[in-house]
Design a protein around this motif. Structure first.
Motif, PDB file in Angstrom:
ATOM      1  N   LYS A 123       0.893  -1.319  -0.097  1.00  0.00           N
ATOM      2  CA  LYS A 123      -0.053  -0.052  -0.102  1.00  0.00           C
ATOM      3  C   LYS A 123       0.927   1.422   0.110  1.00  0.00           C
ATOM      4  O   LYS A 123       0.551   2.436  -0.500  1.00  0.00           O
ATOM      5  CB  LYS A 123      -1.167   0.014   1.178  1.00  0.00           C
ATOM      6  CG  LYS A 123      -1.890  -1.025   1.198  1.00  0.00           C
ATOM      7  CD  LYS A 123      -2.958  -0.808   0.284  1.00  0.00           C
ATOM      8  CE  LYS A 123      -3.878  -2.049   0.346  1.00  0.00           C
ATOM      9  NZ  LYS A 123      -3.489  -3.381   0.012  1.00  0.00           N
ATOM     10  N   TYR A 127       0.581   4.267  -2.498  1.00  0.00           N
ATOM     11  CA  TYR A 127       0.524   5.777  -2.059  1.00  0.00           C
ATOM     12  C   TYR A 127       1.552   6.476  -2.544  1.00  0.00           C
ATOM     13  O   TYR A 127       1.344   7.848  -3.044  1.00  0.00           O
ATOM     14  CB  TYR A 127       0.537   5.424  -0.655  1.00  0.00           C
ATOM     15  CG  TYR A 127       0.449   6.886   0.074  1.00  0.00           C
ATOM     16  CD1 TYR A 127      -0.657   7.816   0.193  1.00  0.00           C
ATOM     17  CD2 TYR A 127       1.729   7.450   0.530  1.00  0.00           C
ATOM     18  CE1 TYR A 127      -0.638   9.021   0.690  1.00  0.00           C
ATOM     19  CE2 TYR A 127       1.678   8.618   1.469  1.00  0.00           C
ATOM     20  CZ  TYR A 127       0.515   9.565   1.347  1.00  0.00           C
ATOM     21  OH  TYR A 127       0.802  10.700   1.851  1.00  0.00           O
ATOM     22  N   SER A 130       1.095   8.402  -5.530  1.00  0.00           N
ATOM     23  CA  SER A 130      -0.197   9.217  -5.744  1.00  0.00           C
ATOM     24  C   SER A 130      -0.108  10.732  -5.630  1.00  0.00           C
ATOM     25  O   SER A 130       1.052  11.157  -5.266  1.00  0.00           O
ATOM     26  CB  SER A 130      -1.224   8.962  -4.669  1.00  0.00           C
ATOM     27  OG  SER A 130      -0.738   9.424  -3.468  1.00  0.00           O
ATOM     28  N   CYS A 146      -1.255   8.129   5.643  1.00  0.00           N
ATOM     29  CA  CYS A 146      -2.068   6.966   5.841  1.00  0.00           C
ATOM     30  C   CYS A 146      -2.802   7.273   7.061  1.00  0.00           C
ATOM     31  O   CYS A 146      -4.090   6.951   7.112  1.00  0.00           O
ATOM     32  CB  CYS A 146      -1.149   5.794   6.228  1.00  0.00           C
ATOM     33  SG  CYS A 146       0.302   5.533   5.390  1.00  0.00           S
ATOM     34  N   CYS A 149      -6.451   9.039   6.707  1.00  0.00           N
ATOM     35  CA  CYS A 149      -7.735   8.052   6.337  1.00  0.00           C
ATOM     36  C   CYS A 149      -7.892   6.945   7.121  1.00  0.00           C
ATOM     37  O   CYS A 149      -8.861   6.341   7.026  1.00  0.00           O
ATOM     38  CB  CYS A 149      -7.204   7.600   4.843  1.00  0.00           C
ATOM     39  SG  CYS A 149      -7.186   9.026   3.583  1.00  0.00           S
ATOM     40  N   HIS A 207      -5.479   4.374  -2.680  1.00  0.00           N
ATOM     41  CA  HIS A 207      -3.945   4.492  -2.637  1.00  0.00           C
ATOM     42  C   HIS A 207      -3.337   5.417  -3.801  1.00  0.00           C
ATOM     43  O   HIS A 207      -2.506   6.137  -3.545  1.00  0.00           O
ATOM     44  CB  HIS A 207      -3.311   3.524  -1.952  1.00  0.00           C
ATOM     45  CG  HIS A 207      -4.145   3.001  -0.975  1.00  0.00           C
ATOM     46  ND1 HIS A 207      -4.656   1.584  -0.745  1.00  0.00           N
ATOM     47  CD2 HIS A 207      -4.230   3.301   0.322  1.00  0.00           C
ATOM     48  CE1 HIS A 207      -5.187   1.383   0.314  1.00  0.00           C
ATOM     49  NE2 HIS A 207      -4.884   2.545   1.059  1.00  0.00           N
ATOM     50  N   GLU A 208      -3.491   4.962  -4.973  1.00  0.00           N
ATOM     51  CA  GLU A 208      -2.849   5.492  -6.035  1.00  0.00           C
ATOM     52  C   GLU A 208      -3.759   6.431  -6.774  1.00  0.00           C
ATOM     53  O   GLU A 208      -4.198   6.504  -7.991  1.00  0.00           O
ATOM     54  CB  GLU A 208      -2.627   4.067  -7.017  1.00  0.00           C
ATOM     55  CG  GLU A 208      -3.626   3.333  -7.684  1.00  0.00           C
ATOM     56  CD  GLU A 208      -4.068   2.271  -6.867  1.00  0.00           C
ATOM     57  OE1 GLU A 208      -4.447   2.382  -5.511  1.00  0.00           O
ATOM     58  OE2 GLU A 208      -4.341   1.197  -7.399  1.00  0.00           O
TER      59      GLU A 208
END
Ligand code: HEC
Ligand code: HEC
Ligand code: HEC
Ligand code: HEC
Ligand code: HEC
Ligand code: HEC
Ligand code: HEC
Ligand code: HEC
Ligand code: HEC
Length: 462
Positions: A123, A127, A130, A146, A149, A207-208
């Motif tokens: 993840k 991320y 992103s 992280c 969220c 995430h992306e």
């Protein structure tokens, strides 16, 4: 953690009781913790940290809450790893230490969150690529970590199926959430039984997350669920592929939105949108100097802006590609039921049509989001800009002569000859009749289905 486990499991082959007992004990402790019971170690931490209003001041006077609700933690997925699974640096013999150098609240969070990488490397990698992580690296501290969220001390199982109103995106993109909640998707998603319509991460990923209006990822997401959409539009919309390129889905499906034409700088050799070079932004300054009066780029200014962009490369490398889209992010989410979507050709193909009254020029900024600069609406039909924006009307490049006629008419109208709507309407009516006839000839069944009721054929209900 898992790999340590695997190592131990291999070892059991030649094992004595002590290790077997350890494994048994370890397994038991994980399962009992998962059932909502705190380990003794965690209880020790919570002896201090479960106190309410336990906090300390940070560098800029912001307060860091040191209160951890033990009950929430006990019920969370991370109960199994325990406090020191993430806070390995805390040694109770030396804790608490107050001598640490003071940092801001945000820098504290940014440092702490690195621990997620230890167990969720996958993840983390997504991320890192992103738009959110890019913004953060560029110094935009409002972009999420992280822990913005996922509240680290209370993450429950099945994050993905949490109720719509709890979606983490909401806290920062409130106007968009509101628009979404009232949309055709939000209305369905909000009902207890109707959970199939997309929520933010279904279209944008969790995430992306990428910049919304560059690339085709969002259109692809729509078509990934609405697999028959292309075919359904083909029954009434000529050259549907071209329309799907040049008109964004919300431009027709958010009927109350304000629409505009966005002329995007496009590299015709590399076949991609032109992006600002990192560190040497040129677009804004070039546009400003071309637009000496500050009224928005006119046709001549647009021409000279393009010349600037073509100076370094080969002539004609940078062109403009038009796209009809809605003007704000919130409007892109006001999707309505299909019966309200824009269908009338002349809401676009008409001289003076509303979407063509606002024009912007755009380039891709280094973080992936577009930068816009205003242009005068005349650039679309001025004789001077035929070269620069000609591609938008596909003059000469279209098999259907209608558009060429249309283009010429627009052009003529632009330079002052009032050729009225009547001609256009007449042209379109003839064209539409032809499509209608073809449709009825080839798809009698689809047609009778479409007219037999709006929502009854929706895939979720069948
Ligand atoms: C005796 C009470 C006490 C116990 C027990 C305790 N803490 Fe703390 N903890 C504190 C105090 C006081 C602070 C604030 C220290 C400061 O002012 O920087 C703190 C701060 C922290 C912080 C924030 C660190 C920072 O960078 O400011 C973390 C994380 C933390 N504790 C985790 C733990 C964990 C994990 C345990 C159990 C292994 C634990 N604490 C046990 C009193 C305690
Ligand atoms: C899944 C990893 C994880 C576990 C398990 C975990 N923490 Fe944390 N903890 C974090 C992260 C990340 C932060 C930083 C959060 C932030 O400030 O954004 C943090 C922050 C803290 C803080 C400082 C307050 C703050 O908001 O920064 C304290 C105190 C703390 N944790 C105590 C505990 C205690 C006590 C436990 C066990 C009951 C525990 N933590 C379990 C990840 C974890
Ligand atoms: C020491 C290892 C460890 C660390 C560090 C860790 N996690 Fe986890 N995490 C786990 C385990 C174990 C699970 C449970 C996996 C499962 O049930 O499949 C989990 C599950 C999750 C889930 C899934 C919840 C769901 O939908 O089922 C999320 C979200 C999550 N962690 C976020 C984080 C975040 C954010 C951090 C950093 C603050 C973090 N984790 C740090 C071990 C860890
Ligand atoms: C912008 C919000 C956001 C950020 C930032 C974010 N997540 Fe998530 N995460 C979500 C959402 C939403 C889901 C639910 C899954 C979905 O809908 O795709 C999720 C799901 C997860 C899961 C469970 C996945 C699964 O397949 O069950 C894990 C683990 C996780 N996140 C870890 C992390 C870690 C680690 C970070 C930091 C590198 C992070 N997340 C950053 C929003 C976010
Ligand atoms: C902690 C705040 C925060 C959270 C939570 C958050 N975002 Fe963002 N997001 C931002 C900021 C700040 C920006 C950059 C400014 C902007 O475009 O609004 C941004 C930008 C974006 C962009 C790019 C905008 C563009 O112009 O192309 C998308 C897409 C996006 N976020 C989607 C999401 C989604 C989906 C979620 C939930 C999974 C989410 N965000 C959660 C703060 C957040
Ligand atoms: C030129 C305007 C226009 C554009 C562009 C457009 N649509 Fe439509 N769409 C409509 C209209 C009008 C209908 C309703 C047609 C009818 O019911 O006769 C419709 C119907 C639909 C339906 C319902 C299909 C069904 O099964 O009845 C879906 C789903 C849909 N569109 C998705 C999309 C997606 C996804 C995109 C972008 C790739 C898109 N549309 C682009 C105008 C448009
Ligand atoms: C049905 C798919 C879909 C869903 C669900 C969705 N979005 Fe979007 N989002 C889009 C589209 C399409 C755009 C506009 C792309 C464009 O400009 O072409 C967009 C644009 C955005 C932008 C950029 C706005 C700007 O200023 O340009 C952000 C931020 C964003 N969405 C966040 C969210 C959040 C938060 C949610 C959940 C409340 C959400 N989206 C739900 C499809 C979706
Ligand atoms: C996760 C799957 C999914 C994604 C992604 C998705 N949709 Fe939907 N959409 C649905 C479902 C489910 C419904 C409700 C059932 C139906 O009518 O098809 C729906 C309904 C609709 C409707 C109303 C259709 C009607 O019958 O009135 C339109 C229009 C629509 N979506 C357009 C879009 C657009 C545009 C996008 C991309 C920006 C998109 N959808 C992305 C699943 C999705
Ligand atoms: C929401 C606005 C919109 C609606 C509604 C719309 N169009 Fe278009 N149409 C466009 C745009 C923008 C282009 C320019 C595409 C390009 O060349 O870049 C276009 C292009 C075309 C073309 C030329 C395609 C090609 O081969 O290059 C034809 C023909 C056409 N439209 C016919 C129609 C008909 C017939 C209808 C009604 C059934 C219709 N359009 C509805 C916006 C619209």
């Amino acid at each position: 953690m898992t790999s340590a486990w695997m190592g131990t499991v291999k070892f059991t082959r030649h094992l004595n009781f002590a290790v077997a007992f350890f494994i048994f004990f370890f397994a038991c402790s994980i399962s009992s913790q998962a059932a909502g019971v705190l380990s003794q170690d965690d209880k020790n931490c919570l002896e201090c940290h479960s106190q309410e209003k336990f906090e300390k001041p940070m560098a800029e006077g912001e307060m860091l809450s040191l209160h951890i609700p033990g009950k929430d933690f006990a019920a969370s997925v991370h109960n199994a790893v325990g406090c020191t699974g993430c806070h390995a640096d805390i040694d109770l013999k030396k804790h608490p230490q107050t001598s640490k150098k003071k940092i801001t609240l945000r820098s504290h969070s940014m440092a702490m969150v690195q621990v997620c990488k230890d167990c969720h490397d996958d993840k983390f990698k997504l991320y890192e690529g992103s738009i959110h992580a890019t913004l953060l690296r560029d110094g935009n501290e409002a972009a999420p970590l992280c822990s913005d969220c996922h509240s680290p001390h209370s993450i429950r199982k099945d994050t993905a199926s949490a109720p719509m109103a709890e979606v983490s995106c909401r806290q920062c993109h409130t106007p968009i959430y509101k628009a979404y909640a009232e949309s055709v998707h939000g209305q369905i998603r909000g009902k207890p039984e109707g959970g199939h319509a997309p929520l933010c991460p279904d279209c944008h990923k969790a995430h992306e997350v990428t910049a919304a209006s560059t690339g085709n990822q969002l259109k692809d997401a729509c078509l990934g669920c609405h697999t028959n959409a292309l075919a359904v539009h083909k029954t009434w919309l000529p050259n549907t592929d071209r329309h799907f390129e040049a008109v964004s889905c919300p431009a027709c499906h958010a009927p109350t939105a304000k629409r505009r034409v966005n002329l995007r700088l496009y590299d015709s050799i590399a076949q991609e949108r032109v992006a600002e070079k990192q560190g040497v932004p040129q677009f804004e300054s070039r546009a400003r100097s071309a637009d000496s009066k500050g009224l928005g780029l006119d046709a001549l200014a647009l021409q000279s802006l393009l010349k600037e962009f073509n100076r370094e490369g080969s002539e004609g490398k940078t062109i403009l590609r038009g796209r009809l889209e809605v003007s704000t992010g919130a409007e892109a989410h006001q999707l309505a039921p299909k019966a309200r979507a824009i269908k009338e050709c002349d809401s676009c193909h008409r001289e003076g049509a509303a979407p063509f009254q606002t024009v912007t020029i755009s380039i891709v900024s280094p973080d992936g989001r577009p930068l816009h600069y205003g242009a005068q609406k005349e650039v679309l039909n001025s004789a001077t800009s035929v070269d620069s924006v000609g591609g938008f009307y596909a003059i000469g490049g279209t098999r259907i002569k209608l558009l060429d006629v249309l283009f010429v008419l627009t052009l003529l109208a632009g330079i002052g000859i009032p050729l009225g709507h009547m001609t256009l309407k007449w042209l379109f009516r003839r064209y539409l009749r032809q499509i209608e006839a073809e449709r009825q000839a080839t798809q009698p069944q689809a047609d009778s289905q479409a007219s037999s009721g709006d929502n009854s054929t929706s895939p979720t209900k069948s």
